[in-house]
Motif scaffolding. Sequence first.
Motif, PDB file in Angstrom:
ATOM      1  N   VAL A  10       0.845  -1.207   0.000  1.00 39.01           N
ATOM      2  CA  VAL A  10       0.000   0.000   0.000  1.00 39.01           C
ATOM      3  C   VAL A  10       0.876   1.251   0.000  1.00 39.01           C
ATOM      4  O   VAL A  10       0.663   2.170  -0.807  1.00 39.01           O
ATOM      5  N   LEU A  11       1.866   1.306   0.888  1.00 36.03           N
ATOM      6  CA  LEU A  11       2.735   2.486   0.976  1.00 36.03           C
ATOM      7  C   LEU A  11       3.550   2.684  -0.299  1.00 36.03           C
ATOM      8  O   LEU A  11       3.683   3.815  -0.789  1.00 36.03           O
ATOM      9  N   ALA A  12       4.080   1.600  -0.856  1.00 30.11           N
ATOM     10  CA  ALA A  12       4.840   1.696  -2.107  1.00 30.11           C
ATOM     11  C   ALA A  12       3.950   2.180  -3.244  1.00 30.11           C
ATOM     12  O   ALA A  12       4.383   2.980  -4.087  1.00 30.11           O
ATOM     13  N   THR A  13       2.706   1.727  -3.253  1.00 27.29           N
ATOM     14  CA  THR A  13       1.772   2.163  -4.296  1.00 27.29           C
ATOM     15  C   THR A  13       1.467   3.649  -4.168  1.00 27.29           C
ATOM     16  O   THR A  13       1.440   4.374  -5.166  1.00 27.29           O
ATOM     17  N   ILE A  14       1.250   4.110  -2.940  1.00 28.01           N
ATOM     18  CA  ILE A  14       0.979   5.536  -2.732  1.00 28.01           C
ATOM     19  C   ILE A  14       2.163   6.368  -3.230  1.00 28.01           C
ATOM     20  O   ILE A  14       1.974   7.361  -3.946  1.00 28.01           O
ATOM     21  N   LEU A  15       3.384   5.951  -2.897  1.00 29.84           N
ATOM     22  CA  LEU A  15       4.568   6.676  -3.378  1.00 29.84           C
ATOM     23  C   LEU A  15       4.673   6.617  -4.900  1.00 29.84           C
ATOM     24  O   LEU A  15       4.954   7.627  -5.551  1.00 29.84           O
ATOM     25  N   ALA A  16       4.446   5.445  -5.459  1.00 28.68           N
ATOM     26  CA  ALA A  16       4.513   5.299  -6.915  1.00 28.68           C
ATOM     27  C   ALA A  16       3.454   6.144  -7.613  1.00 28.68           C
ATOM     28  O   ALA A  16       3.697   6.680  -8.704  1.00 28.68           O
ATOM     29  N   MET A  17       2.292   6.279  -6.992  1.00 34.40           N
ATOM     30  CA  MET A  17       1.209   7.060  -7.601  1.00 34.40           C
ATOM     31  C   MET A  17       1.584   8.525  -7.755  1.00 34.40           C
ATOM     32  O   MET A  17       1.103   9.197  -8.667  1.00 34.40           O
ATOM     33  N   ILE A  85      -2.640  -3.089  -3.973  1.00 32.12           N
ATOM     34  CA  ILE A  85      -2.329  -2.005  -4.915  1.00 32.12           C
ATOM     35  C   ILE A  85      -3.568  -1.120  -5.072  1.00 32.12           C
ATOM     36  O   ILE A  85      -3.478   0.108  -5.064  1.00 32.12           O
ATOM     37  N   GLY A  86      -4.734  -1.752  -5.172  1.00 32.81           N
ATOM     38  CA  GLY A  86      -5.988  -0.999  -5.253  1.00 32.81           C
ATOM     39  C   GLY A  86      -6.215  -0.119  -4.039  1.00 32.81           C
ATOM     40  O   GLY A  86      -6.672   1.019  -4.150  1.00 32.81           O
ATOM     41  N   VAL A  87      -5.863  -0.637  -2.854  1.00 32.60           N
ATOM     42  CA  VAL A  87      -5.975   0.156  -1.626  1.00 32.60           C
ATOM     43  C   VAL A  87      -5.016   1.353  -1.699  1.00 32.60           C
ATOM     44  O   VAL A  87      -5.374   2.473  -1.316  1.00 32.60           O
TER      45      VAL A  87
END
Length: 172
Positions: A10-17, A85-87
């Motif tokens: 979740v945290l990696a996805t937020i950063l990647a976003m 990833i959706g989260v």
Amino acid sequence: MSVALPVLIVLATILAMEGVAWGSHKYIMHGFGWGWHRDHHEPHDKLMEKNDLYAVVGAVLSISMFALGSPLVMGDAAWWPATWIGVGVLGYGIIYTLVHDGLVHQRYFKWVPKSGYAKRLVQAHKLHHATIGKEGGVSFGFVFAREPAKLKAELKRQREAGIAVVRDSAGA
């Protein structure tokens, strides 16, 4: 399964976003997608903007990830990390809504930060809106912002090079 791995996803996805948002903002919204984004850069008193359609695109991305991670939808082909990833995409959307639409553009609440990180975000995004039209510009991210003095210097360089038309009040 440990809770640590989903939290990391979740945290990696937020950063990647933030990187996805930066690239989308610079190359799509200020490129071929300007038709949806233009009204965001123009004065108006409407509740909604065409630009809000980009939030729908983000929601579709998040929902798609939830579907890819769901055994109910995908059966044995479900990929469990997709749910997290959706989260993360959803989390970034919430942050974007609060920071960009709420804090910077004051669509949902009124608060003008006097110092710190929040003030820097507001200043950086106001400098993003300092250009007229889709050409040139600075600060295409939404959560991370460079120092306003460096952004002003970049706007000045763009104006002098004929890359961007900068509003007089931008201080560049």
